[in-house]
Design a protein around this motif. Structure first.
Motif, short mmCIF file in Angstrom:
data_model
loop_
_atom_site.label_atom_id
_atom_site.label_comp_id
_atom_site.label_asym_id
_atom_site.label_seq_id
_atom_site.Cartn_x
_atom_site.Cartn_y
_atom_site.Cartn_z
N SER A 94 0.82 -1.22 0.00
CA SER A 94 0.00 0.00 0.00
C SER A 94 0.85 1.27 0.00
O SER A 94 0.53 2.23 -0.71
CB SER A 94 -0.93 0.03 1.21
N LEU A 95 1.91 1.28 0.78
CA LEU A 95 2.77 2.47 0.84
C LEU A 95 3.39 2.74 -0.52
O LEU A 95 3.41 3.88 -0.99
CB LEU A 95 3.85 2.30 1.90
N ASP A 96 3.88 1.70 -1.17
CA ASP A 96 4.47 1.87 -2.50
C ASP A 96 3.43 2.37 -3.50
O ASP A 96 3.70 3.26 -4.30
CB ASP A 96 5.07 0.56 -3.01
N GLU A 97 2.25 1.79 -3.44
CA GLU A 97 1.20 2.22 -4.37
C GLU A 97 0.78 3.66 -4.12
O GLU A 97 0.52 4.42 -5.05
CB GLU A 97 0.01 1.28 -4.29
N ARG A 98 0.75 4.06 -2.87
CA ARG A 98 0.40 5.44 -2.53
C ARG A 98 1.48 6.40 -3.03
O ARG A 98 1.18 7.49 -3.50
CB ARG A 98 0.21 5.57 -1.02
N ASN A 99 2.74 5.98 -2.98
CA ASN A 99 3.84 6.83 -3.45
C ASN A 99 3.82 7.04 -4.95
O ASN A 99 4.23 8.10 -5.43
CB ASN A 99 5.19 6.25 -3.03
N ILE A 100 3.37 6.05 -5.72
CA ILE A 100 3.36 6.21 -7.17
C ILE A 100 2.02 6.71 -7.70
O ILE A 100 1.88 6.97 -8.90
CB ILE A 100 3.75 4.90 -7.90
N ARG A 101 1.06 6.89 -6.82
CA ARG A 101 -0.28 7.32 -7.26
C ARG A 101 -0.27 8.61 -8.08
O ARG A 101 -0.93 8.69 -9.11
CB ARG A 101 -1.20 7.45 -6.05
N PRO A 102 0.46 9.66 -7.66
CA PRO A 102 0.46 10.89 -8.48
C PRO A 102 0.92 10.64 -9.91
O PRO A 102 0.44 11.29 -10.84
CB PRO A 102 1.43 11.82 -7.75
N TYR A 103 1.82 9.70 -10.09
CA TYR A 103 2.33 9.43 -11.44
C TYR A 103 1.31 8.65 -12.27
O TYR A 103 1.16 8.89 -13.46
CB TYR A 103 3.66 8.69 -11.37
N THR A 104 0.63 7.74 -11.62
CA THR A 104 -0.35 6.97 -12.37
C THR A 104 -1.57 7.84 -12.73
O THR A 104 -2.15 7.67 -13.79
CB THR A 104 -0.81 5.72 -11.60
N ILE A 105 -1.90 8.77 -11.87
CA ILE A 105 -3.00 9.69 -12.18
C ILE A 105 -2.61 10.63 -13.30
O ILE A 105 -3.40 10.90 -14.22
CB ILE A 105 -3.42 10.48 -10.91
N GLY A 106 -1.39 11.13 -13.27
CA GLY A 106 -0.95 12.07 -14.28
C GLY A 106 -0.48 11.45 -15.59
O GLY A 106 -0.29 12.16 -16.57
N ARG A 107 -0.33 10.15 -15.61
CA ARG A 107 0.23 9.47 -16.78
C ARG A 107 -0.48 9.85 -18.08
O ARG A 107 0.16 10.13 -19.09
CB ARG A 107 0.19 7.96 -16.56
N LYS A 108 -1.79 9.89 -18.08
CA LYS A 108 -2.52 10.21 -19.30
C LYS A 108 -2.29 11.66 -19.73
O LYS A 108 -2.31 11.96 -20.91
CB LYS A 108 -4.01 9.93 -19.14
N ASN A 109 -2.07 12.54 -18.77
CA ASN A 109 -1.78 13.93 -19.13
C ASN A 109 -0.41 14.06 -19.78
O ASN A 109 -0.20 14.91 -20.65
CB ASN A 109 -1.84 14.83 -17.89
N TRP A 110 0.53 13.23 -19.37
CA TRP A 110 1.90 13.35 -19.87
C TRP A 110 2.04 12.90 -21.32
O TRP A 110 2.99 13.29 -21.98
CB TRP A 110 2.86 12.58 -18.99
N ILE A 111 1.11 12.12 -21.82
CA ILE A 111 1.24 11.70 -23.22
C ILE A 111 1.03 12.88 -24.16
O ILE A 111 1.33 12.80 -25.33
CB ILE A 111 0.29 10.53 -23.57
N PHE A 112 0.54 13.98 -23.60
CA PHE A 112 0.31 15.16 -24.41
C PHE A 112 1.45 16.17 -24.32
O PHE A 112 1.29 17.32 -24.70
CB PHE A 112 -1.01 15.82 -24.03
N SER A 113 2.62 15.74 -23.82
CA SER A 113 3.78 16.64 -23.82
C SER A 113 4.02 17.10 -25.25
O SER A 113 4.02 16.29 -26.17
CB SER A 113 5.03 15.93 -23.29
N THR A 114 4.21 18.38 -25.42
CA THR A 114 4.32 18.91 -26.78
C THR A 114 5.72 18.77 -27.36
O THR A 114 5.90 19.00 -28.55
CB THR A 114 3.90 20.40 -26.81
N SER A 115 6.68 18.41 -26.53
CA SER A 115 8.03 18.24 -27.06
C SER A 115 8.80 17.23 -26.22
O SER A 115 8.47 16.98 -25.06
CB SER A 115 8.78 19.57 -27.07
N THR A 116 9.84 16.70 -26.82
CA THR A 116 10.72 15.78 -26.10
C THR A 116 11.43 16.52 -24.97
O THR A 116 11.59 15.97 -23.88
CB THR A 116 11.74 15.16 -27.06
N LYS A 117 11.83 17.76 -25.24
CA LYS A 117 12.50 18.55 -24.20
C LYS A 117 11.59 18.77 -23.00
O LYS A 117 12.03 18.71 -21.85
CB LYS A 117 12.98 19.89 -24.75
#
Length: 98
Positions: free
Chosen positions: A11-34
């Motif tokens: 549970s602690l590990d899953e709670r620590n990565i939760r912000p990344y899993t929630i934001g993952r779909k938003n990150w696919i829209f990065s407009t550049s590699t940089k």
């Protein structure tokens, strides 16, 4: 398992990565590699600060205030002073090694 130090759940590990899993779909829209590289660098810095018991905001604020005053070009070894695990940073933030 016979080792009492091993947590019964992840549970602690899953709670620590939760912000990344929630934001993952938003990150696919990065407009550049940089932009994606910059985001990854900041997330890495934040998580490394947390792992070294630093407040990420205070740590990043500190390095952004102090690093511009240091001549990293002439003295590249000084960049090690600003790593979250360095003795200088731990001393600056009052972190004691256990």
């Amino acid at each position: 398992l016979d080792d009492g130090l091993v947590p019964m759940t992840n549970s602690l590990d899953e709670r620590n990565i939760r912000p990344y899993t929630i934001g993952r779909k938003n990150w696919i829209f990065s407009t550049s590699t940089k932009g994606a590289d910059a985001s990854a660098s900041i997330y890495s810095l934040v998580e490394t600060a947390k792992a070294n018991r630093l407040n990420p905001f205070d740590y990043i604020e500190y390095i952004l205030e102090i690093m511009p005053q240091i001549d990293i070009i002439q003295h590249p070894e000084k960049i090690d002073w600003f790593m979250p695990w360095s003795d200088q940073i731990k001393e600056e933030f009052g972190i004691k090694d256990d």
